[in-house]
Design an enzyme around this catalytic site. Structure first.
Site, PDB file in Angstrom:
ATOM      1  N   ASP A  85      -2.527  11.897  -2.230  1.00  0.00           N
ATOM      2  CA  ASP A  85      -2.359  13.196  -2.101  1.00  0.00           C
ATOM      3  C   ASP A  85      -2.840  13.975  -3.719  1.00  0.00           C
ATOM      4  O   ASP A  85      -1.714  13.472  -4.508  1.00  0.00           O
ATOM      5  CB  ASP A  85      -1.419  14.001  -1.679  1.00  0.00           C
ATOM      6  CG  ASP A  85      -1.023  13.572   0.004  1.00  0.00           C
ATOM      7  OD1 ASP A  85      -2.134  13.149   0.480  1.00  0.00           O
ATOM      8  OD2 ASP A  85       0.150  13.557   0.329  1.00  0.00           O
ATOM      9  N   ASP A 105     -11.201  10.467  -4.413  1.00  0.00           N
ATOM     10  CA  ASP A 105     -12.342  11.131  -4.594  1.00  0.00           C
ATOM     11  C   ASP A 105     -12.158  12.275  -5.551  1.00  0.00           C
ATOM     12  O   ASP A 105     -13.213  13.324  -5.668  1.00  0.00           O
ATOM     13  CB  ASP A 105     -12.567  11.929  -3.321  1.00  0.00           C
ATOM     14  CG  ASP A 105     -11.736  12.833  -2.605  1.00  0.00           C
ATOM     15  OD1 ASP A 105     -10.447  12.483  -2.892  1.00  0.00           O
ATOM     16  OD2 ASP A 105     -11.821  13.990  -2.281  1.00  0.00           O
ATOM     17  N   LYS A 123      -3.152  22.150  -7.105  1.00  0.00           N
ATOM     18  CA  LYS A 123      -2.518  23.207  -8.078  1.00  0.00           C
ATOM     19  C   LYS A 123      -1.517  22.687  -9.073  1.00  0.00           C
ATOM     20  O   LYS A 123      -0.838  21.816  -8.867  1.00  0.00           O
ATOM     21  CB  LYS A 123      -1.518  24.157  -7.012  1.00  0.00           C
ATOM     22  CG  LYS A 123      -2.482  24.821  -5.894  1.00  0.00           C
ATOM     23  CD  LYS A 123      -1.638  25.894  -5.169  1.00  0.00           C
ATOM     24  CE  LYS A 123      -2.655  26.345  -4.322  1.00  0.00           C
ATOM     25  NZ  LYS A 123      -1.965  26.788  -2.713  1.00  0.00           N
ATOM     26  N   GLU A 170       0.634  -1.097  -0.110  1.00  0.00           N
ATOM     27  CA  GLU A 170      -0.057  -0.113  -0.101  1.00  0.00           C
ATOM     28  C   GLU A 170       0.706   1.164   0.182  1.00  0.00           C
ATOM     29  O   GLU A 170       1.640   1.353   0.827  1.00  0.00           O
ATOM     30  CB  GLU A 170      -0.763   0.183   1.083  1.00  0.00           C
ATOM     31  CG  GLU A 170      -2.000   1.241   1.059  1.00  0.00           C
ATOM     32  CD  GLU A 170      -2.841   1.530   2.159  1.00  0.00           C
ATOM     33  OE1 GLU A 170      -3.747   2.219   1.853  1.00  0.00           O
ATOM     34  OE2 GLU A 170      -2.591   1.005   3.363  1.00  0.00           O
ATOM     35  N   GLU A 213       4.843   4.826   3.969  1.00  0.00           N
ATOM     36  CA  GLU A 213       3.934   5.779   4.474  1.00  0.00           C
ATOM     37  C   GLU A 213       5.094   6.888   4.709  1.00  0.00           C
ATOM     38  O   GLU A 213       5.974   6.690   5.494  1.00  0.00           O
ATOM     39  CB  GLU A 213       3.316   5.545   5.648  1.00  0.00           C
ATOM     40  CG  GLU A 213       2.779   6.779   6.337  1.00  0.00           C
ATOM     41  CD  GLU A 213       1.776   7.804   5.317  1.00  0.00           C
ATOM     42  OE1 GLU A 213       1.241   7.566   4.734  1.00  0.00           O
ATOM     43  OE2 GLU A 213       2.176   9.153   5.419  1.00  0.00           O
ATOM     44  N   ASP A 238       9.465   7.709   1.280  1.00  0.00           N
ATOM     45  CA  ASP A 238       9.097   8.305   0.053  1.00  0.00           C
ATOM     46  C   ASP A 238       8.959   6.777  -0.721  1.00  0.00           C
ATOM     47  O   ASP A 238       9.938   6.366  -1.179  1.00  0.00           O
ATOM     48  CB  ASP A 238       9.997   9.251  -0.537  1.00  0.00           C
ATOM     49  CG  ASP A 238       9.485   9.893  -1.656  1.00  0.00           C
ATOM     50  OD1 ASP A 238       8.323   9.045  -2.311  1.00  0.00           O
ATOM     51  OD2 ASP A 238       9.929  10.836  -2.463  1.00  0.00           O
TER      52      ASP A 238
HETATM   53  C1  LIG Z   1      -4.705  11.595   1.635  1.00  0.00           C
HETATM   54  S1  LIG Z   1      -3.780  10.475   2.586  1.00  0.00           S
HETATM   55  C2  LIG Z   1      -4.468   8.742   2.387  1.00  0.00           C
HETATM   56  C3  LIG Z   1      -4.128   7.726   3.584  1.00  0.00           C
HETATM   57  C4  LIG Z   1      -4.743   6.588   3.294  1.00  0.00           C
HETATM   58  N1  LIG Z   1      -4.237   5.908   1.983  1.00  0.00           N
HETATM   59  C5  LIG Z   1      -6.336   6.764   3.250  1.00  0.00           C
HETATM   60  O1  LIG Z   1      -7.026   6.722   2.333  1.00  0.00           O
HETATM   61  O2  LIG Z   1      -6.918   6.942   4.301  1.00  0.00           O
HETATM   62  C6  LIG Z   1      -2.387  10.326   1.487  1.00  0.00           C
HETATM   63  C7  LIG Z   1      -1.138   9.846   2.249  1.00  0.00           C
HETATM   64  O3  LIG Z   1      -0.095   9.360   1.445  1.00  0.00           O
HETATM   65  C8  LIG Z   1       1.215   9.669   2.146  1.00  0.00           C
HETATM   66  N2  LIG Z   1       2.216  10.117   1.323  1.00  0.00           N
HETATM   67  C9  LIG Z   1       2.117  11.189   0.413  1.00  0.00           C
HETATM   68  N3  LIG Z   1       3.131  11.053  -0.413  1.00  0.00           N
HETATM   69  C10 LIG Z   1       3.762   9.962  -0.071  1.00  0.00           C
HETATM   70  C11 LIG Z   1       5.009   9.336  -0.677  1.00  0.00           C
HETATM   71  N4  LIG Z   1       5.598   9.894  -1.773  1.00  0.00           N
HETATM   72  N5  LIG Z   1       5.489   8.063  -0.052  1.00  0.00           N
HETATM   73  C12 LIG Z   1       4.665   7.656   0.805  1.00  0.00           C
HETATM   74  N6  LIG Z   1       3.751   8.400   1.418  1.00  0.00           N
HETATM   75  C13 LIG Z   1       3.273   9.314   0.980  1.00  0.00           C
HETATM   76  C14 LIG Z   1       0.825  10.851   3.050  1.00  0.00           C
HETATM   77  O4  LIG Z   1       1.774  11.009   4.206  1.00  0.00           O
HETATM   78  C15 LIG Z   1      -0.489  10.375   3.468  1.00  0.00           C
HETATM   79  O5  LIG Z   1      -0.789  10.039   4.722  1.00  0.00           O
END
Ligand SMILES: C[S@@+](CC[C@H](N)C(=O)[O-])C[C@H]1O[C@@H](n2cnc3c(N)ncnc32)[C@H](O)[C@@H]1O
Length: 208
Positions: A113, A149, A117, A38, A63, A90
């Site tokens: 995410d 979404d 923008k 994931e 994460e 990352d």
């Molecule tokens: C909008 S949240 C969604 C979290 C989860 N998948 C959910 O649906 O509840 C996006 C998550 O991705 C993580 N994230 C963003 N870019 C990432 C990256 N390059 N590597 C690992 N995690 C990342 C953020 O820290 C955040 O916890």
């Protein structure tokens, strides 16, 4: 975020400093089973629920945010789920540098995410370079499951996959076993967005 004392479970957390090459999944899980990753596992709701329903699968959550990693590890540890590992990294870098070729059955990308923008679009996880890497890591017939979404990011992702038509076929999105009846992916963000009556877009792709 809960203020409860979070427990550390060193057997669940992978330390980036200890990893300098391609990881061996049988070594980190202590068994040889199919691997699901994931990307951006947030508070770990998908991992906790899915790992309970699919004990025969090894799950790795990647994460970036330390506080979410710690929260997830605490949850996984308290549920004593032996089939989950979590790493703070990352995902783009970790997958490119530490995940072996044809070693993964499924990537789950739920509510990445959206970086709405235009000048931030280059930060979006789903892009050609990362899809190239996931393609490399997937076994034949391996899957990429997506939920969001965000209509515009969804459209963007479909266009990225369009560039990989020779590598993937579109398949039906099968919702994870751990998702509730009204849910698509059963993640924390989905639960929040469903309460706001947002539309949820899903897609799934199988490596040819
Ligand atoms: C909008 S949240 C969604 C979290 C989860 N998948 C959910 O649906 O509840 C996006 C998550 O991705 C993580 N994230 C963003 N870019 C990432 C990256 N390059 N590597 C690992 N995690 C990342 C953020 O820290 C955040 O916890």
């Amino acid at each position: 975020m809960s203020k409860k004392q979070l427990k550390e479970f060193p057997n669940i957390t992978l330390q980036q400093d200890d990893i300098d090459a391609i990881i061996s999944f049988p070594d980190i899980f202590g068994r040889k089973k199919p691997v699901h990753i994931e990307v951006g596992s947030g508070k770990g709701t998908f991992l906790v629920n899915e790992a309970k329903f699919q004990p025969q699968i090894n799950f790795l959550g990647i994460e970036w945010a330390n506080k979410y990693c710690r929260f997830t590890v605490d949850r996984i540890g308290r549920w004593a789920l032996g089939n989950v590992r979590v790493i703070r990294a990352d995902a783009a870098v970790f997958i490119a540098e530490h995940i072996g070729a044809e070693s993964v059955e499924c990537f789950h990308i739920y509510f990445p995410d959206p970086w709405p923008k235009k000048r931030h679009h280059k930060r979006r996880f789903v892009c050609a370079a990362n899809l190239e890497q996931m393609t490399r890591c997937l076994k034949k017939d391996g899957l990429i499951n997506i939920a969001t979404d965000h209509a515009e990011y969804f459209q963007w992702m479909m266009e990225v996959f369009d560039g990989f038509k020779d590598k993937f076929t579109t398949v039906e999105f099968v919702k994870p076993a751990g998702a509730n009846e009204n849910e698509n992916a059963g993640t924390n963000f989905e639960r929040k967005y469903l309460k706001e009556n947002r539309n949820i877009y899903t897609a799934a792709f199988r490596k040819i």
